[in-house]
Design a protein around this motif. Structure first.
Motif, PDB file in Angstrom:
ATOM      1  N   ILE A   1       0.836  -1.204   0.000  1.00  0.00           N
ATOM      2  CA  ILE A   1       0.000   0.000   0.000  1.00  0.00           C
ATOM      3  C   ILE A   1       0.872   1.256   0.000  1.00  0.00           C
ATOM      4  O   ILE A   1       0.642   2.189  -0.786  1.00  0.00           O
ATOM      5  N   ASP A   2       1.888   1.289   0.853  1.00  0.00           N
ATOM      6  CA  ASP A   2       2.756   2.472   0.932  1.00  0.00           C
ATOM      7  C   ASP A   2       3.540   2.675  -0.363  1.00  0.00           C
ATOM      8  O   ASP A   2       3.612   3.792  -0.902  1.00  0.00           O
ATOM      9  N   GLU A   3       4.118   1.594  -0.883  1.00  0.00           N
ATOM     10  CA  GLU A   3       4.930   1.704  -2.092  1.00  0.00           C
ATOM     11  C   GLU A   3       4.068   2.041  -3.304  1.00  0.00           C
ATOM     12  O   GLU A   3       4.447   2.868  -4.146  1.00  0.00           O
ATOM     13  N   SER A   4       2.905   1.424  -3.409  1.00  0.00           N
ATOM     14  CA  SER A   4       2.026   1.686  -4.552  1.00  0.00           C
ATOM     15  C   SER A   4       1.472   3.102  -4.509  1.00  0.00           C
ATOM     16  O   SER A   4       1.335   3.751  -5.560  1.00  0.00           O
ATOM     17  N   THR A   5       1.170   3.593  -3.318  1.00  0.00           N
ATOM     18  CA  THR A   5       0.716   4.977  -3.180  1.00  0.00           C
ATOM     19  C   THR A   5       1.788   5.935  -3.685  1.00  0.00           C
ATOM     20  O   THR A   5       1.489   6.923  -4.388  1.00  0.00           O
TER      21      THR A   5
ATOM     22  N   ALA B   1       3.615   9.458  -8.135  1.00  0.00           N
ATOM     23  CA  ALA B   1       4.674   9.892  -9.056  1.00  0.00           C
ATOM     24  C   ALA B   1       4.219   9.794 -10.507  1.00  0.00           C
ATOM     25  O   ALA B   1       4.497  10.682 -11.319  1.00  0.00           O
ATOM     26  N   ALA B   2       3.525   8.715 -10.858  1.00  0.00           N
ATOM     27  CA  ALA B   2       3.105   8.523 -12.254  1.00  0.00           C
ATOM     28  C   ALA B   2       1.851   9.320 -12.585  1.00  0.00           C
ATOM     29  O   ALA B   2       1.664   9.754 -13.732  1.00  0.00           O
TER      30      ALA B   2
ATOM     31  N   GLU C   1      -6.495   3.011 -18.529  1.00  0.00           N
ATOM     32  CA  GLU C   1      -5.727   2.759 -19.748  1.00  0.00           C
ATOM     33  C   GLU C   1      -4.323   3.360 -19.646  1.00  0.00           C
ATOM     34  O   GLU C   1      -3.340   2.750 -20.066  1.00  0.00           O
ATOM     35  N   GLU C   2      -4.236   4.535 -19.068  1.00  0.00           N
ATOM     36  CA  GLU C   2      -2.935   5.157 -18.907  1.00  0.00           C
ATOM     37  C   GLU C   2      -2.071   4.381 -17.915  1.00  0.00           C
ATOM     38  O   GLU C   2      -0.858   4.249 -18.096  1.00  0.00           O
ATOM     39  N   ALA C   3      -2.681   3.829 -16.882  1.00  0.00           N
ATOM     40  CA  ALA C   3      -1.942   3.004 -15.918  1.00  0.00           C
ATOM     41  C   ALA C   3      -1.402   1.749 -16.582  1.00  0.00           C
ATOM     42  O   ALA C   3      -0.279   1.309 -16.288  1.00  0.00           O
ATOM     43  N   ARG C   4      -2.168   1.171 -17.511  1.00  0.00           N
ATOM     44  CA  ARG C   4      -1.703  -0.014 -18.225  1.00  0.00           C
ATOM     45  C   ARG C   4      -0.491   0.289 -19.094  1.00  0.00           C
ATOM     46  O   ARG C   4       0.356  -0.579 -19.315  1.00  0.00           O
ATOM     47  N   ARG C   5      -0.404   1.507 -19.595  1.00  0.00           N
ATOM     48  CA  ARG C   5       0.688   1.866 -20.512  1.00  0.00           C
ATOM     49  C   ARG C   5       1.959   2.305 -19.788  1.00  0.00           C
ATOM     50  O   ARG C   5       2.941   2.661 -20.440  1.00  0.00           O
TER      51      ARG C   5
END
Length: 393
Positions: free
Chosen positions: A268-272, A277-278, A284-288
């Motif tokens: 959770i902390d790392e993905s947040t 940042a991204a 769709e943008e997350a997939r790319r």
């Protein structure tokens, strides 16, 4: 940690699903992803997971994990990750519940045996087999074969370990995935949606924690031995400080719950951090993205590697486990050529499929064997090979 009640812009949206191969009217009571989840839960393949082993075959005891209990644990962790990250938790759970539908009897031993048997017939891969199960082998509905799941579920099921096409993909694409993609393109060159990424990490967390628990309870290794893994040693020291002299069985449980909690909170902390940042504006943008946006921190990834290394040496390669796995491998290695040579040895419906010629006979036999439970496979092995060859079980 506060839980979010609304979906993030990069979450998959059930109201904007890319749809199904066979379009259907919307449900009055469920979202499209909830509908997928229920179809998986009610499938024959899902029920069979109760009698497929994770590490120990059923003869080892009733309290060790099976494929079904493992799958339920993965689903729970996937939901927890998705909920906290404001993703669609129904989709994350669905992918988690479906991710092992293609596994053979006898766990990795059975898969390696069937892979060898299918080497000259297109190969065998449990992810491709899971896709076959949900798109072809389940025969429940009047209008079509399979479960007719949404694009998002199928994409997550096939790609939950990452892209299947591209310059950095070393392995060959399985023929069934390739053929299905021509009919219903799944964008195999991109990462899956974030919910599928949650399911993948939930799988890692679940099996690493519960294999540790099962290994301790089976006596394959002791607390002193696994304490050599720094991550585990620190957790055991914490348990001893809080609960000195605690009985061993409770230590096992306290350790398991701490392993899960630490890894979940790290994801959770790392993905947040990665998502901030991204800043993807859509699913769709997350997939790319160039890298997964759901993941472990570097320190936790290293801790997981060290734990898996310990389990491989002290559990998966333990003589008690290897001995049974070798026997299981022998059973699959016997059944495949026997059934391929004489399809009449299979039940009538499978014999008919082999005779129809719509698919190669070897593929029909592989589908039949992959769908077996451990118990059914053992019974068929005993029936066809005779008691002398099968008595080691």
């Amino acid at each position: 940690m506060a839980l979010r009640l609304t979906l993030a812009p990069y979450a998959s949206d059930a109201t904007r699903s890319r749809g199904r191969i066979h379009p259907e009217p919307p449900s009055r009571t469920r979202s499209e992803f909830q509908r997928d989840r229920d179809r998986v839960l009610h499938s024959t393949a899902f029920r069979r997971l109760a009698h497929k082993c994770q590490v120990f075959v059923p003869l080892d005891g009733d309290h060790f994990r099976t494929r079904l209990t493992h799958t339920i644990e993965v689903g729970q962790i996937a939901r927890a990750l998705a909920r906290t990250l404001a993703l669609d938790e129904d989709l994350a759970e669905t992918i988690a519940l479906a991710h092992d539908l293609g596994h053979t009897p006898f766990g990795h031993a059975g898969e390696s045996a069937l892979t060898a048997c299918m080497a000259d017939h297109g190969g065998f891969d449990h992810n491709a087999q899971a896709l076959r199960v949900v798109t072809r082998l389940e025969r429940r509905y009047a209008r079509y074969d399979g479960l007719d799941l949404t694009w998002e579920t199928l994409e997550g099921l096939v790609k939950h370990n990452g892209p299947l096409r591209g310059p950095h993909v070393a392995h060959r694409l399985h023929p069934y995935i390739e053929a299905f993609d021509r009919v219903f393109p799944l964008e195999l060159e991109s990462f899956p949606g974030l919910e599928a990424q949650c399911a993948t990490l939930a799988d890692d967390i679940a099996y690493s924690s519960h294999d540790t628990d099962d290994g301790l309870r089976a006596g394959l290794f002791g607390l002193d031995e696994i304490a050599s893994v720094p991550f585990i040693g620190a957790l055991l020291a914490e348990i001893e400080a809080l609960h000195p002299g605690l009985e061993r069985q409770r230590v096992f449980h306290e350790l398991t719950r701490r392993v899960i909690t630490r890894f979940v909170e790290d994801v959770i902390d790392e993905s947040t951090r990665r998502l901030a940042a991204a800043a993807p504006k859509s699913a769709e943008e997350a997939r790319r993205a160039q890298t997964p946006l759901i993941g472990f921190s570097q320190s936790s990834a290293q801790a997981l590697i060290e734990l898996k290394r310990f389990l491989f040496k002290n559990m998966y390669r333990h003589p008690r486990v290897i001995g049974v796995w070798e026997e299981a491998r022998s059973a699959i290695s016997f059944l495949f050529p026997a059934l391929n040579a004489d399809p009449s040895l299979m039940p009538p419906e499978w014999e008919r499929l082999a005779a129809q010629g719509k698919e190669p006979r070897a593929q029909v036999v592989a589908d039949y064997i992959a769908g077996m439970t451990d118990r059914y496979a053992l019974n068929e092995y005993r029936r066809l090979a005779g008691g002398a060859q099968a008595k080691a079980f």
